[in-house]
Design an enzyme around this catalytic site. Structure first.
Site, PDB file in Angstrom:
ATOM      1  CE1 TYR A 134      24.731   2.411   3.486  1.00 37.69           C
ATOM      2  CE2 TYR A 134      26.367   2.959   5.159  1.00 37.69           C
ATOM      3  CZ  TYR A 134      25.996   2.853   3.830  1.00 37.69           C
ATOM      4  OH  TYR A 134      26.899   3.187   2.846  1.00 37.69           O
ATOM      5  CE  LYS A 143      26.770  -0.013   1.883  1.00 46.80           C
ATOM      6  NZ  LYS A 143      27.026  -0.230   0.432  1.00 46.80           N
TER       7      LYS A 143
END
Length: 250
Positions: free
Chosen positions: A155, A159
Site C-alpha cells: 500500500y 501510494k
C-alpha cells in the site's frame, strides 16, 4: 467563494461509499454533475439515487478500474450522459495489511493494479476529452501511509507511486489547461475504518500523534478535492496536499 464548478462533470472512482461518496456529494452541492463510479454497482446506485432524490444530477456506473474495457465503457457512458468528464478523481483503492515476508504475491499485484494501474487506466481514458476542451482536473488520492506503516509495504509503495505519477502527468498536461494534483489523507473516520476490530486502538494511536487534537472526517478530504478542482487552484499542479491534521511520518 464561488468555486466555479457549476455544470462541470466530476467522476470519482470508488465513490459508492466512504470518502468517495463524500466527494460526489460535495461536488453535487457545488452544482457539478457527478458520476458515481464503483466496482460495487449496488453502492454506486444507492449513492447516486440519494443525490438525485435531493435534486442533484448524478448517474451510477459500475466499473472495475483495473480492466481497460470497463474503464473505456465508463468513459463512454459518462460522455453520453453529460457530454464529457471535466474532473477525474482517482479514489479507488484496495489493501490488505500483511507483513512482506508473509505476503502472497497476488496481494501485492492487486494493490498495485487497483491503485496504480487503475489511476493510469482512468487518466488515459478521460484525458483526451479534457485535452480537446483545453480544461481539466485530475486529482489522485494518495495517503499519509506513503511514508510507511508496518504491514503496508504494498500500500505504501502504491501510494508513493501515486505521487510520482502525479508529478510526471502534471508536466505532460499543463499545456492543455489541465492540472494534476494528489491528496494524501491521514486517519479519516470512515464507516469502514470504524468497523475494524481494532478500531479503538487505531483511533487512540492516531489521536496521540495528531497535532490538531481531532481526527479527520470524509468531508475534510472532499473539501480539499473541491479546492483543487476549482479555479481557485488554477496555478497549483504537480503537488500533494496532505489532509492529515499535521501528522506525517510519525
Amino acid at each position: 467563494m464561488d468555486l466555479n464548478l457549476k455544470d462541470k462533470v466530476a467522476l470519482v472512482t470508488g465513490s459508492g461509499r466512504g470518502i468517495g461518496a463524500a466527494m460526489v456529494r460535495a461536488f453535487a452541492r457545488e452544482g457539478a454533475r457527478v458520476v458515481v463510479s464503483d466496482i460495487d454497482g449496488g453502492n454506486a446506485s444507492a449513492t447516486a439515487r440519494a443525490l438525485v432524490d435531493d435534486g442533484f444530477e448524478a448517474i451510477a456506473l459500475e466499473c472495475d478500474v483495473t480492466d481497460v474495457a470497463s474503464v473505456q465503457h465508463m468513459e463512454k457512458m459518462a460522455t453520453q450522459a453529460f457530454g464529457g468528464v471535466d474532473i477525474l478523481v482517482n479514489n479507488a483503492a484496495w489493501t490488505k495489511d500483511v507483513y512482506l515476508t508473509k505476503m502472497d504475491p497476488s496481494l501485492w499485484d492487486k494493490t498495485m493494479d487497483v491503485i496504480l494501474k487503475g489511476s493510469f487506466n482512468c487518466a488515459q481514458a478521460m484525458l483526451p476529452g479534457m485535452m480537446a476542451r483545453r480544461w481539466g482536473r485530475v486529482i489522485n488520492i494518495s495517503s499519509r501511509s506513503l511514508f510507511g506503516n508496518p504491514g503496508q509495504t504494498s500500500y505504501a509503495a502504491a501510494k508513493a507511486g501515486i505521487v510520482g505519477f502525479t508529478r510526471a502527468l502534471s508536466q505532460e498536461q499543463g499545456k492543455f489547461g489541465i492540472t494534476v494534483n494528489a491528496i494524501a489523507p491521514g486517519f479519516i473516520m470512515t464507516e469502514q475504518m470504524q468497523s475494524l476490530p481494532k478500531f479503538e486502538q487505531l483511533r487512540e494511536a492516531a489521536m496521540a500523534r495528531n497535532p490538531v487534537g481531532f481526527l479527520g472526517e470524509p468531508e475534510d478530504v472532499a473539501n480539499a478535492t473541491l479546492f483543487l478542482a476549482s479555479d481557485a487552484a488554477r496555478y497549483i499542479s504537480g503537488t500533494t496536499l496532505y489532509v492529515t491534521g499535521g501528522r506525517y511520518s510519525s
